[in-house]
Design a protein around this motif. Structure first.
Motif, PDB file in Angstrom:
ATOM      1  N   ALA A 203     -10.331  12.600 -26.609  1.00  0.00           N
ATOM      2  CA  ALA A 203     -10.826  12.817 -25.179  1.00  0.00           C
ATOM      3  C   ALA A 203     -10.610  14.350 -25.011  1.00  0.00           C
ATOM      4  N   LYS A 204      -9.972  14.930 -25.570  1.00  0.00           N
ATOM      5  CA  LYS A 204      -9.903  16.425 -25.484  1.00  0.00           C
ATOM      6  C   LYS A 204     -11.311  17.095 -25.906  1.00  0.00           C
ATOM      7  N   GLU A 205     -11.625  16.637 -27.200  1.00  0.00           N
ATOM      8  CA  GLU A 205     -12.897  17.013 -27.759  1.00  0.00           C
ATOM      9  C   GLU A 205     -14.106  16.928 -26.962  1.00  0.00           C
ATOM     10  N   ARG A 206     -14.244  15.535 -26.256  1.00  0.00           N
ATOM     11  CA  ARG A 206     -15.397  15.237 -25.423  1.00  0.00           C
ATOM     12  C   ARG A 206     -15.223  16.244 -24.333  1.00  0.00           C
ATOM     13  N   GLN A 207     -14.252  16.485 -23.635  1.00  0.00           N
ATOM     14  CA  GLN A 207     -14.159  17.222 -22.568  1.00  0.00           C
ATOM     15  C   GLN A 207     -14.602  18.643 -22.823  1.00  0.00           C
ATOM     16  N   THR A 208     -14.095  19.332 -23.909  1.00  0.00           N
ATOM     17  CA  THR A 208     -14.798  20.671 -24.508  1.00  0.00           C
ATOM     18  C   THR A 208     -16.027  20.765 -24.856  1.00  0.00           C
ATOM     19  N   GLU A 209     -16.473  19.569 -25.460  1.00  0.00           N
ATOM     20  CA  GLU A 209     -17.755  19.523 -25.855  1.00  0.00           C
ATOM     21  C   GLU A 209     -18.878  19.089 -24.985  1.00  0.00           C
ATOM     22  N   LEU A 210     -18.590  18.335 -24.051  1.00  0.00           N
ATOM     23  CA  LEU A 210     -19.570  17.557 -23.341  1.00  0.00           C
ATOM     24  C   LEU A 210     -19.492  18.094 -21.797  1.00  0.00           C
ATOM     25  N   PHE A 211     -18.722  19.050 -21.787  1.00  0.00           N
ATOM     26  CA  PHE A 211     -18.343  19.537 -20.227  1.00  0.00           C
ATOM     27  C   PHE A 211     -19.651  19.787 -19.640  1.00  0.00           C
ATOM     28  N   THR A 212     -19.689  19.659 -18.235  1.00  0.00           N
ATOM     29  CA  THR A 212     -20.948  19.845 -17.378  1.00  0.00           C
ATOM     30  C   THR A 212     -22.208  19.381 -17.938  1.00  0.00           C
ATOM     31  N   GLU A 213     -22.129  18.114 -18.601  1.00  0.00           N
ATOM     32  CA  GLU A 213     -23.527  17.550 -19.044  1.00  0.00           C
ATOM     33  C   GLU A 213     -23.343  16.017 -18.573  1.00  0.00           C
ATOM     34  N   TRP A 214     -24.205  15.753 -17.670  1.00  0.00           N
ATOM     35  CA  TRP A 214     -24.511  14.462 -17.204  1.00  0.00           C
ATOM     36  C   TRP A 214     -23.158  13.414 -16.773  1.00  0.00           C
ATOM     37  N   GLY A 215     -22.273  14.078 -16.358  1.00  0.00           N
ATOM     38  CA  GLY A 215     -21.033  13.327 -15.888  1.00  0.00           C
ATOM     39  C   GLY A 215     -20.145  12.715 -16.734  1.00  0.00           C
ATOM     40  N   HIS A 216     -20.290  13.246 -17.913  1.00  0.00           N
ATOM     41  CA  HIS A 216     -19.564  12.570 -19.115  1.00  0.00           C
ATOM     42  C   HIS A 216     -18.076  12.603 -18.830  1.00  0.00           C
ATOM     43  N   ARG A 217     -17.401  13.643 -18.268  1.00  0.00           N
ATOM     44  CA  ARG A 217     -15.997  13.666 -18.046  1.00  0.00           C
ATOM     45  C   ARG A 217     -15.695  12.636 -16.691  1.00  0.00           C
ATOM     46  N   TRP A 218     -16.571  12.551 -15.875  1.00  0.00           N
ATOM     47  CA  TRP A 218     -16.229  11.792 -14.719  1.00  0.00           C
ATOM     48  C   TRP A 218     -16.221  10.229 -15.251  1.00  0.00           C
ATOM     49  N   PHE A 219     -17.275   9.824 -16.005  1.00  0.00           N
ATOM     50  CA  PHE A 219     -17.343   8.546 -16.510  1.00  0.00           C
ATOM     51  C   PHE A 219     -16.239   8.277 -17.599  1.00  0.00           C
TER      52      PHE A 219
END
Length: 486
Positions: free
Chosen positions: A422-438
């Motif tokens: 979850a942490k790596e998804r947050q720092t890798e995909l931030f501000t891309e296509w709403g990944h964090r929100w989803f």
């Protein structure tokens, strides 16, 4: 609903073979006599290809000379980032649109709902029109290879659009035709039903799309088989089919002749080896050579301009010391007005924006939609959920090493590995296509994480994890009901 109130299919073929279709809402007006019919549009390969080109153009550029905000040209990133913990509004107040998302205090009159909803259904409508047009055409100059590939690509676009509709609005009407008589009173279909259709469409797309980028002339601007598999891997992850998600991600990552992880400063360049699918902007209008997100998220001038939103402290705190993503992909601007300086921290994944865009110039960046790093993260999460923590850590460490970070210890428990994912998804995909929100919503962490943020207190309820259906659509759709508590 917007899609069910079209009265035209104005398909205009220009000399450049670029389609531009517009769809109006007034159902009582019959189809104009000068409309180019579906059968005529699908007479030959070039005309049929131009229909798909037009759909993709509208997805990235919107409509009109200056373009419009759409779910697929940056609006999902901005609103999802505000609703999650990626962006903070620079201007507060109950009537400020951005602040309503930032504070999770939405109402049925909030702006941008219509743009999200309508643009996604426009893409669905276009995909359905292609499928019907191919089926109706008996022309011998529309060859079988083109028929097969375009039908598969249309199903990919339909699946892609429905994925975002589901994750933004929840249950949504499932329109499988352009026939108004069949769609005008469609109720909202359950998420599980729509996801099954997405999976069916993507499996058909996998079987019909080419394995290369020949459709885009070698550029990664048209979906291929691996784009369909990449999206399918995501869908399986979201629906809890972890073994299938692992299988699909494995197959994409294995295509080493096409894909490899790029250096951080090269990922978002056009046709980078990390890109699986990109959208190509029209440089002759709107933001010119910049991508939609570069145009929205970069100040002008770059280091002294102003924006309505800034990267949140919550996001910035997640970057470990030495994480290159926190330096190469983040920058700041100090805007001074009447002696008061305001600092904006902004995402710097894209380097072209208002400050350096060129109208009619040659782009160095295309808009990234699907990229290889996500597949590593999907594979890591699927492995962790299946108890294969060693394999999960191996994938996480590949991304961490690229970012200049050390490897995670093999002693981590399953729960700790999932937290690391979850942490790596947050720092890798931030501000891309709403990944964090989803991600926060699908993992059940949204209330825990978001309700603790000062800007979102008091927490008004988990109903805000779905956006309200546009009020105008509720008024038009006899069987369309609003999301609860709006």
């Amino acid at each position: 609903m917007f899609i069910y109130h079209f009265h035209t299919k104005r398909i205009l073929l220009s000399l450049s073979a670029l389609l531009c279709f517009s769809c109006n809402k007034l159902v009582e007006i019959p189809q104009p006599k000068n409309t180019v019919t579906t059968v005529k549009v699908f007479t030959n390969d070039a005309q049929a290809q131009s229909v798909m080109a037009g759909i993709l153009t509208q997805m990235i550029n919107g409509t009109g000379t200056l373009g419009t905000r759409t779910f697929s040209n940056g609006l999902t990133t901005l609103l999802g980032g505000l609703s999650a913990d990626e962006f903070d509004s620079q201007i507060s107040g109950p009537t400020v649109t951005y602040y309503q998302f930032n504070s999770n205090n939405l109402n049925i009159n909030v702006s941008f709902m219509g743009e999200l909803w309508e643009s996604a259904y426009q893409a669905v409508y276009g995909a359905n029109a292609i499928l019907e047009g191919i089926e109706a055409s008996k022309s011998p100059t529309l060859h079988q290879k083109v028929r097969t590939e375009l039908a598969a690509e249309a199903k990919f676009i339909r699946a892609f659009s429905y994925f975002y509709l589901l994750n933004l609005f929840g249950d949504v009407p499932l329109a499988m035709t352009t026939d108004f008589n069949k769609t005008k009173n469609l109720p909202r279909a359950a998420v599980s039903v729509v996801y099954q259709q997405i999976i069916n469409d993507l499996n058909d797309a996998v079987n019909g799309l080419p394995a290369d980028y020949s459709a885009g002339g070698g550029e990664r601007i048209r979906a291929n088989k691996w784009a369909a598999k990449a999206l399918l891997a995501r869908v399986y992850l979201f629906t809890g089919a972890y073994t299938q998600a692992l299988t699909e991600a494995n197959e994409v990552i294995a295509q080493t002749g096409l894909y490899r992880l790029e250096e951080l400063d090269k990922i978002f360049l056009k046709n980078s080896s990390e890109s699986i699918w990109q959208l190509q902007q029209n440089t002759n209008a709107g933001p010119g050579t910049s991508t939609p997100e570069g145009d929205v998220h970069l100040p002008n001038p770059l280091h002294s301009g102003t924006l309505s939103f800034t990267l949140s402290r919550a996001l910035l705190k997640t970057f470990e010391a030495g994480d290159l993503r926190g330096s190469l992909w983040v920058d700041s601007a100090d805007y001074t007005n009447m002696g008061i300086t305001t600092r904006t921290i902004f995402p710097f994944k894209y380097k072209s924006g208002k400050h350096n865009r060129v109208l009619g110039g040659v782009s160095t960046e295309y808009y990234m939609v699907l990229r290889l790093a996500e597949q590593y993260l999907i594979r890591a999460e699927a492995n962790a959920l299946n108890g294969q923590t060693g394999a999960a850590l191996a994938d996480l460490n590949i991304l961490r090493n690229r970012a200049g970070l050390g490897e995670l210890p093999v002693s981590l428990t399953k729960e700790e590995v999932l937290a690391a994912v979850a942490k790596e998804r947050q720092t890798e995909l931030f501000t891309e296509w709403g990944h964090r929100w989803f991600d926060l919503k699908r993992t059940g962490k949204a209330q825990e994480v978001l309700s603790a943020l000062p800007v979102k207190q008091p927490w008004r309820g988990n109903y805000q994890l779905l956006y309200p259906i546009p009020k105008s659509e509720i008024l038009r759709g006899a069987f369309l009901v609003q999301n609860p508590n709006y």
